[in-house]
Design an enzyme around this catalytic site. Structure first.
Site, PDB file in Angstrom:
ATOM      1  N   GLY A 118       0.679  -1.175  -0.026  1.00  0.00           N
ATOM      2  CA  GLY A 118      -0.103  -0.077   0.061  1.00  0.00           C
ATOM      3  C   GLY A 118       0.951   1.308   0.233  1.00  0.00           C
ATOM      4  O   GLY A 118       0.554   2.237  -0.500  1.00  0.00           O
ATOM      5  N   CYS A 150      -2.680  -3.517  13.881  1.00  0.00           N
ATOM      6  CA  CYS A 150      -3.581  -2.256  14.667  1.00  0.00           C
ATOM      7  C   CYS A 150      -4.365  -3.182  15.870  1.00  0.00           C
ATOM      8  O   CYS A 150      -4.878  -2.356  16.795  1.00  0.00           O
ATOM      9  CB  CYS A 150      -4.529  -1.558  13.845  1.00  0.00           C
ATOM     10  SG  CYS A 150      -5.531  -2.650  12.993  1.00  0.00           S
TER      11      CYS A 150
HETATM   12  C1  LIG Z   1      -1.878  -3.520   8.839  1.00  0.00           C
HETATM   13  S1  LIG Z   1      -1.054  -4.595   8.009  1.00  0.00           S
HETATM   14  C2  LIG Z   1      -0.182  -3.441   7.087  1.00  0.00           C
HETATM   15  C3  LIG Z   1      -0.465  -3.804   5.313  1.00  0.00           C
HETATM   16  C4  LIG Z   1       0.205  -2.930   4.460  1.00  0.00           C
HETATM   17  N1  LIG Z   1       0.139  -1.541   4.902  1.00  0.00           N
HETATM   18  C5  LIG Z   1      -0.264  -3.162   3.071  1.00  0.00           C
HETATM   19  O1  LIG Z   1      -0.640  -2.235   2.334  1.00  0.00           O
HETATM   20  O2  LIG Z   1      -0.825  -4.242   2.803  1.00  0.00           O
HETATM   21  C6  LIG Z   1       0.274  -5.231   9.115  1.00  0.00           C
HETATM   22  C7  LIG Z   1       1.304  -5.975   8.511  1.00  0.00           C
HETATM   23  O3  LIG Z   1       2.182  -6.375   9.472  1.00  0.00           O
HETATM   24  C8  LIG Z   1       2.485  -7.656   9.182  1.00  0.00           C
HETATM   25  N2  LIG Z   1       3.228  -8.253  10.507  1.00  0.00           N
HETATM   26  C9  LIG Z   1       2.841  -8.364  11.500  1.00  0.00           C
HETATM   27  N3  LIG Z   1       3.702  -8.762  12.342  1.00  0.00           N
HETATM   28  C10 LIG Z   1       4.937  -8.771  12.042  1.00  0.00           C
HETATM   29  C11 LIG Z   1       6.110  -8.822  12.349  1.00  0.00           C
HETATM   30  N4  LIG Z   1       6.468  -9.380  13.578  1.00  0.00           N
HETATM   31  N5  LIG Z   1       7.189  -8.848  11.371  1.00  0.00           N
HETATM   32  C12 LIG Z   1       6.904  -8.435  10.173  1.00  0.00           C
HETATM   33  N6  LIG Z   1       5.736  -8.149   9.757  1.00  0.00           N
HETATM   34  C13 LIG Z   1       4.716  -8.337  10.553  1.00  0.00           C
HETATM   35  C14 LIG Z   1       1.485  -8.284   8.764  1.00  0.00           C
HETATM   36  O4  LIG Z   1       1.757  -9.554   8.098  1.00  0.00           O
HETATM   37  C15 LIG Z   1       0.508  -7.450   7.871  1.00  0.00           C
HETATM   38  O5  LIG Z   1       0.987  -7.444   6.741  1.00  0.00           O
END
Ligand SMILES: C[S@@+](CC[C@H](N)C(=O)[O-])C[C@H]1O[C@@H](n2cnc3c(N)ncnc32)[C@H](O)[C@@H]1O
Length: 318
Positions: free
Chosen positions: A31, A91
């Site tokens: 995104g 979040c």
């Molecule tokens: C709110 S989403 C963000 C999505 C992104 N902005 C998009 O455009 O698709 C949060 C992202 O954090 C990743 N995530 C969660 N915990 C993580 C970690 N410990 N290390 C790396 N990525 C992580 C998830 O897989 C998810 O894709």
């Protein structure tokens, strides 16, 4: 610290500033990448989710790394020599309807790690997106204290794409911080297209659902009318397709009630028209990934506070 506007890459005309180097953390399907204007380049995009990275790679050629940010080190981060860190951390620890376990939630661990790394590898700019409930959390105050101690100028804004003319709610808190002065956020051109303009010309027949769902959940179900010019869809979350309520809208059409397709949601999020989902991706996974993503015009608006990204136009860069 020298201004990044004074730094030039070797072999390039010294009068031409080098692109702003962006490290896209928690990149998901990209995104932030979709929102970045010309004059910037993603040096690396990191996420723990392989399916999300597959979508990213399907669309963009940048380096994508399957990384658990719980264990990232300051030297790893520093090695990318990035001017901007973009963060979209999970979040769930901050959502008003959730348990709000904040720093106690294991899903905040990576974010706390990045805050810890900041003092050893401070980028010129940092920007992030989270739910409005993030403001007022302990994690938010830890981040703000770290940024204040390092001398960052900080701007925060709560913004919904409906304020930019998009018929889809997704209210989020955005923060942008700079060791260099920030400018004002610049209003992108308004969208103002009715919901019908975002719909698939030939929606898949299996998007239609049993009207009984409407009878069962009644008012709790968000239903918008495809013909209604002022219709606004509610926020699509990663639970769309699994949880019938509070996960996004259903569409009332002449031939019944149906779900929005992942491509329709991507259009509402402002992804470029040529953005594609890999054909092997199941619809359930696609809904989960797009529901986790972000509003591209809202992020572009916020990033315009960074002088190097302001005035780069509203067109998509490739
Ligand atoms: C709110 S989403 C963000 C999505 C992104 N902005 C998009 O455009 O698709 C949060 C992202 O954090 C990743 N995530 C969660 N915990 C993580 C970690 N410990 N290390 C790396 N990525 C992580 C998830 O897989 C998810 O894709």
């Amino acid at each position: 610290m020298s201004s990044i506007r004074e730094i030039h890459s070797s072999g390039v005309n010294p009068a031409t500033p080098r692109p702003l180097r962006v490290l896209e953390l928690y990149c998901g399907i990209g995104g932030c990448r979709a929102a970045l204007p010309g004059g910037s380049e993603v040096v690396a995009a990191m996420d723990i989710n392989e399916a999300a990275l597959e979508v990213y790679r399907w669309n963009y050629p940048h380096t994508t790394l399957p990384v658990n940010l719980d264990f990232i080190s300051a030297s790893d981060l520093h090695s990318w020599n990035a001017d901007l860190w973009w963060l979209s951390p999970p979040c769930q620890p901050f959502t008003v309807r959730g348990l709000r376990r904040d720093t106690e939630d294991s899903r905040t661990r990576s974010f706390l790690r990045l805050i810890d790394c900041l003092s050893q590898a401070p980028p010129t700019y940092l920007a992030l997106e989270n739910v409005p409930g993030f403001r007022g959390s302990q994690t938010h105050s830890l981040l703000r204290s770290a940024l204040d101690e390092l001398g960052y100028a900080v701007q925060e804004v709560v913004l919904c794409p409906t304020e930019l003319g998009v018929p889809n709610r997704r209210q989020r808190l955005y923060l942008v911080a700079g060791l260099e002065p920030l400018g004002p956020m610049l209003q992108p051109p308004q969208e103002h297209r009715p919901l019908g303009a975002y719909l698939d010309p030939e929606p898949s027949s299996d998007l239609w659902i049993d009207e009984e769902l409407n009878d069962k959940y009644g008012q709790a179900l968000s239903v918008v009318d495809a013909q209604e010019v002022t219709a606004v869809a509610s926020c699509f979350t990663s639970a769309y397709g699994r949880s019938p309520v509070r996960s996004g809208s259903y569409l009332r059409t002449a031939s019944g009630l149906r779900r929005f397709s992942p491509m329709e949601i991507l259009r509402l999020l402002g992804f470029p028209p040529d953005f594609r989902l890999p054909p092997t991706l199941s619809r359930q996974v696609a809904w989960r990934l797009v529901g986790n993503s972000l509003s591209v015009p809202a992020v572009r608006y916020v990033l315009s506070a960074i002088p190097e990204l302001a005035g780069s136009g509203s067109t998509y860069s490739r």
